[in-house]
Design a protein around this motif. Structure first.
Motif, PDB file in Angstrom:
ATOM      1  N   GLU A   1      -0.215  16.141  -8.530  1.00 49.73           N
ATOM      2  CA  GLU A   1      -1.110  16.798  -9.474  1.00 49.73           C
ATOM      3  C   GLU A   1      -1.560  15.819 -10.554  1.00 49.73           C
ATOM      4  OE1 GLU A   1       1.216  20.105 -10.729  1.00 49.73           O
ATOM      5  OE2 GLU A   1       0.608  21.382  -9.030  1.00 49.73           O
ATOM      6  N   GLY A   2      -0.647  14.939 -10.977  1.00 45.39           N
ATOM      7  CA  GLY A   2      -1.008  13.932 -11.971  1.00 45.39           C
ATOM      8  C   GLY A   2      -2.029  12.944 -11.435  1.00 45.39           C
ATOM      9  N   ILE A   3      -1.864  12.570 -10.169  1.00 47.44           N
ATOM     10  CA  ILE A   3      -2.834  11.669  -9.541  1.00 47.44           C
ATOM     11  C   ILE A   3      -4.188  12.364  -9.425  1.00 47.44           C
ATOM     12  CG2 ILE A   3      -3.404  10.429  -7.429  1.00 47.44           C
ATOM     13  CD1 ILE A   3      -0.400   9.973  -7.012  1.00 47.44           C
ATOM     14  N   ARG A   4      -4.169  13.644  -9.072  1.00 46.32           N
ATOM     15  CA  ARG A   4      -5.429  14.391  -8.968  1.00 46.32           C
ATOM     16  C   ARG A   4      -6.139  14.433 -10.320  1.00 46.32           C
ATOM     17  NH1 ARG A   4      -4.881  20.275  -6.618  1.00 46.32           N
ATOM     18  NH2 ARG A   4      -3.640  20.538  -8.523  1.00 46.32           N
ATOM     19  N   GLU A   5      -5.385  14.672 -11.373  1.00 44.99           N
ATOM     20  CA  GLU A   5      -5.988  14.700 -12.707  1.00 44.99           C
ATOM     21  C   GLU A   5      -6.554  13.335 -13.083  1.00 44.99           C
ATOM     22  OE1 GLU A   5      -4.758  15.746 -17.353  1.00 44.99           O
ATOM     23  OE2 GLU A   5      -3.335  16.098 -15.714  1.00 44.99           O
ATOM     24  N   ALA A   6      -5.800  12.279 -12.767  1.00 44.38           N
ATOM     25  CA  ALA A   6      -6.240  10.927 -13.127  1.00 44.38           C
ATOM     26  C   ALA A   6      -7.490  10.507 -12.369  1.00 44.38           C
ATOM     27  CB  ALA A   6      -5.115   9.929 -12.867  1.00 44.38           C
ATOM     28  N   THR A   7      -7.637  11.001 -11.132  1.00 49.19           N
ATOM     29  CA  THR A   7      -8.779  10.605 -10.309  1.00 49.19           C
ATOM     30  C   THR A   7      -9.944  11.581 -10.403  1.00 49.19           C
ATOM     31  OG1 THR A   7      -7.823  11.728  -8.384  1.00 49.19           O
ATOM     32  CG2 THR A   7      -7.310   9.385  -8.658  1.00 49.19           C
ATOM     33  N   GLY A   8      -9.703  12.763 -10.964  1.00 50.08           N
ATOM     34  CA  GLY A   8     -10.756  13.760 -11.073  1.00 50.08           C
ATOM     35  C   GLY A   8     -11.199  14.310  -9.728  1.00 50.08           C
ATOM     36  N   SER A   9     -10.315  14.300  -8.748  1.00 46.54           N
ATOM     37  CA  SER A   9     -10.689  14.725  -7.395  1.00 46.54           C
ATOM     38  C   SER A   9     -10.527  16.240  -7.227  1.00 46.54           C
ATOM     39  CB  SER A   9      -9.827  14.002  -6.351  1.00 46.54           C
ATOM     40  OG  SER A   9      -8.621  14.701  -6.112  1.00 46.54           O
ATOM     41  N   ASP A  10     -11.006  16.733  -6.076  1.00 49.43           N
ATOM     42  CA  ASP A  10     -10.860  18.155  -5.753  1.00 49.43           C
ATOM     43  C   ASP A  10      -9.796  18.362  -4.672  1.00 49.43           C
ATOM     44  OD1 ASP A  10     -12.060  17.134  -3.499  1.00 49.43           O
ATOM     45  OD2 ASP A  10     -13.685  18.614  -3.406  1.00 49.43           O
TER      46      ASP A  10
ATOM     47  N   ASP B   1       0.804  -1.226   0.000  1.00 49.63           N
ATOM     48  CA  ASP B   1       0.000   0.000   0.000  1.00 49.63           C
ATOM     49  C   ASP B   1       0.835   1.272   0.000  1.00 49.63           C
ATOM     50  OD1 ASP B   1      -2.216  -1.624   0.028  1.00 49.63           O
ATOM     51  OD2 ASP B   1      -2.759  -1.215   2.106  1.00 49.63           O
ATOM     52  N   ARG B   2       2.121   1.175  -0.274  1.00 51.11           N
ATOM     53  CA  ARG B   2       2.959   2.376  -0.198  1.00 51.11           C
ATOM     54  C   ARG B   2       2.579   3.387  -1.272  1.00 51.11           C
ATOM     55  NH1 ARG B   2       8.633  -0.578  -0.270  1.00 51.11           N
ATOM     56  NH2 ARG B   2       7.457  -1.628  -1.919  1.00 51.11           N
ATOM     57  N   PHE B   3       2.582   2.967  -2.534  1.00 47.44           N
ATOM     58  CA  PHE B   3       2.146   3.872  -3.601  1.00 47.44           C
ATOM     59  C   PHE B   3       0.635   4.063  -3.549  1.00 47.44           C
ATOM     60  CE2 PHE B   3       0.414   4.543  -7.848  1.00 47.44           C
ATOM     61  CZ  PHE B   3       1.137   5.651  -8.278  1.00 47.44           C
ATOM     62  N   THR B   4      -0.082   2.992  -3.258  1.00 46.50           N
ATOM     63  CA  THR B   4      -1.541   3.010  -3.274  1.00 46.50           C
ATOM     64  C   THR B   4      -2.108   4.087  -2.365  1.00 46.50           C
ATOM     65  OG1 THR B   4      -1.411   0.623  -3.629  1.00 46.50           O
ATOM     66  CG2 THR B   4      -3.569   1.517  -3.092  1.00 46.50           C
ATOM     67  N   TYR B   5      -1.406   4.385  -1.284  1.00 51.94           N
ATOM     68  CA  TYR B   5      -1.869   5.423  -0.361  1.00 51.94           C
ATOM     69  C   TYR B   5      -2.166   6.727  -1.078  1.00 51.94           C
ATOM     70  CZ  TYR B   5      -1.490   9.308   2.936  1.00 51.94           C
ATOM     71  OH  TYR B   5      -1.718  10.468   3.633  1.00 51.94           O
ATOM     72  N   TRP B   6      -1.315   7.124  -2.011  1.00 49.52           N
ATOM     73  CA  TRP B   6      -1.455   8.430  -2.640  1.00 49.52           C
ATOM     74  C   TRP B   6      -2.676   8.505  -3.542  1.00 49.52           C
ATOM     75  CZ3 TRP B   6       0.803  12.093  -0.193  1.00 49.52           C
ATOM     76  CH2 TRP B   6       2.000  11.856   0.486  1.00 49.52           C
TER      77      TRP B   6
ATOM     78  N   ALA C   1      -7.815  10.761  -4.226  1.00 48.94           N
ATOM     79  CA  ALA C   1      -9.178  10.522  -4.692  1.00 48.94           C
ATOM     80  C   ALA C   1     -10.211  10.917  -3.644  1.00 48.94           C
ATOM     81  CB  ALA C   1      -9.352   9.057  -5.076  1.00 48.94           C
ATOM     82  N   LYS C   2      -9.847  10.807  -2.380  1.00 53.00           N
ATOM     83  CA  LYS C   2     -10.752  11.189  -1.293  1.00 53.00           C
ATOM     84  C   LYS C   2     -11.064  12.674  -1.326  1.00 53.00           C
ATOM     85  CE  LYS C   2     -11.107  10.965   3.772  1.00 53.00           C
ATOM     86  NZ  LYS C   2     -10.378  10.556   5.009  1.00 53.00           N
ATOM     87  N   GLY C   3     -10.118  13.470  -1.807  1.00 51.02           N
ATOM     88  CA  GLY C   3     -10.337  14.896  -1.976  1.00 51.02           C
ATOM     89  C   GLY C   3     -10.154  15.707  -0.710  1.00 51.02           C
TER      90      GLY C   3
END
Length: 387
Positions: A277-286, A212-217, A222-224
């Motif tokens: 920022e890339g993860i935020r874009e991929a997940t569509g989160s706020d 879960d090391r990378f998975t955490y991010w 995604a939780k926002g």
């Protein structure tokens, strides 16, 4: 990474029990970057994998099967025994002093052996010595934790490795993990002189990563909402999708590549800010990132640095582990898939796990701890301005 040596070490120690939970189905190699499907196929190889049923192992099996190779897995038969019903499985123990030991491998011939489960030189030496007369190439999965100087940026394969007495107790500790990996590399090379391929990955990530090391991010982004982001966003970060690592290994087994390679990524260097920022874009989160100074984090008790995975401060004791040179691997065919693909695939895998497993994330800041640190950071900033 926190390949603090500690982070990789703790993950390695936990692999035996925790890594495979939720792995009832088989990870797929997938098309695109990291796939060797566009490389002209070599003649089919017979490949023995020592391990093969947890995380990197299944990715190797899928990559090899896609290329038409024949697989044999050797392990204790305890982890995911139902995986790959069409693949030959041999049971035994890496430790020749336990049970039947390596007996099932005696007298058998393969083109390549891939060792995904060697942590101690005695164990690697036993399998390498036994297989050397009947196998063409030994591929050992090591770690960038093998390096001696963790502060040095752009570590290359020629840099010095950590050392430890070969007779030291076989225990994975903060100081022994990388040094034992270095001795394992040497054991493989000694048994297969000029026929060994030693792979030093950084963080291995993606679907089926039980640490879960990378998975955490991806989960946290995604939780926002407001979230703690460590440092100033300029610290380099490295990791490699298990499927891209597997594709590189199979490609270079086909090519009969020998020697030593740092294998992490992405192919284009990335820092912590564009990663989040890339993860935020991929997940569509706020998600909103509040960057918290490294020096501030270091002063908090208990020290939160051990709770924040993947990231390490570039000025810290292990700052060089975010910028290890992968020039040789890129020249040898390493390609890495887009961050968004790894993020989406990892989240899809995690959300398919049993609810009780999803509730027990194994890495990252707990929600309450994150809020405590954010509150303390804001108070410290306010005090500093007032002063």
């Amino acid at each position: 990474m926190k390949l603090t040596r500690r982070g990789v070490i703790q993950a390695a120690a936990a692999l035996g029990a925790a890594q495979a939970l939720g792995c009832a189905s088989t990870p797929k190699a997938g098309p695109g970057p990291g796939s060797v499907s566009e490389e002209p196929k070599s003649k089919p190889l017979s490949i023995l994998i020592l391990g093969g049923t947890r995380f990197l192992g299944p990715a190797l099996v899928e990559a090899a099967k896609t290329r038409g190779h024949t697989l044999t897995l050797f392990n204790r038969g305890k982890t995911n025994p139902g995986l790959f019903p069409d693949v030959e499985k041999l049971q035994g123990d890496r430790d020749p002093t336990k049970g039947e030991g390596l007996k099932a491998l005696e007298g058998r011939k393969w083109d390549v052996v891939i060792d995904t489960s060697g942590y101690f030189p005695r164990i690697v030496k036993a399998s390498a010595d036994l297989l050397a007369p009947n196998v063409g190439q030994y591929v050992f999965i090591s770690s960038v934790s093998a390096y001696k100087e963790m502060t040095k940026p752009n570590l290359t394969e020629t840099d010095a490795v950590a050392t430890i007495e070969a007779t030291a107790p076989e225990e994975i500790t903060e100081t022994s993990y990388g040094a034992f990996k270095a001795l394992c590399e040497q054991a493989a090379e000694a048994a297969f002189p000029g026929r060994a391929l030693n792979i030093r990955p950084g963080y291995i990530v993606g679907p089926y990563d039980g640490s879960d090391r990378f998975t955490y991010w991806p989960l946290r982004v995604a939780k926002g909402g407001e979230m703690l982001a460590p440092g100033d966003g300029e610290d380099p970060v490295q990791f490699v999708d298990a499927r891209d690592l597997a594709a590189f290994i199979i490609l270079n087994a086909e090519r009969r590549t020998m020697g030593l390679f740092n294998v992490t990524g992405p192919a284009k260097p990335i820092k912590m800010r564009p990663l989040l920022e890339g993860i935020r874009e991929a997940t569509g989160s706020d998600a909103r990132f509040t960057w918290v100074d490294t020096a501030f984090l270091e002063k908090q008790q208990p020290n939160p640095l051990a709770e924040i995975p993947i990231w390490t401060a570039r000025t810290g004791a292990e700052g060089g582990l975010g910028s290890v040179s992968i020039a040789r691997a890129l020249q040898a065919g390493l390609t890495t898939r887009p961050l968004a693909d790894t993020v989406r695939d990892t989240l899809a895998w995690f959300h398919a796990l049993p609810p009780e497993r999803q509730e027990k994330q194994r890495a990252g800041l707990k929600a309450e701890r994150e809020q405590e640190l954010l509150a303390a950071w804001k108070q410290a900033k306010g005090t500093a301005k007032a002063g």
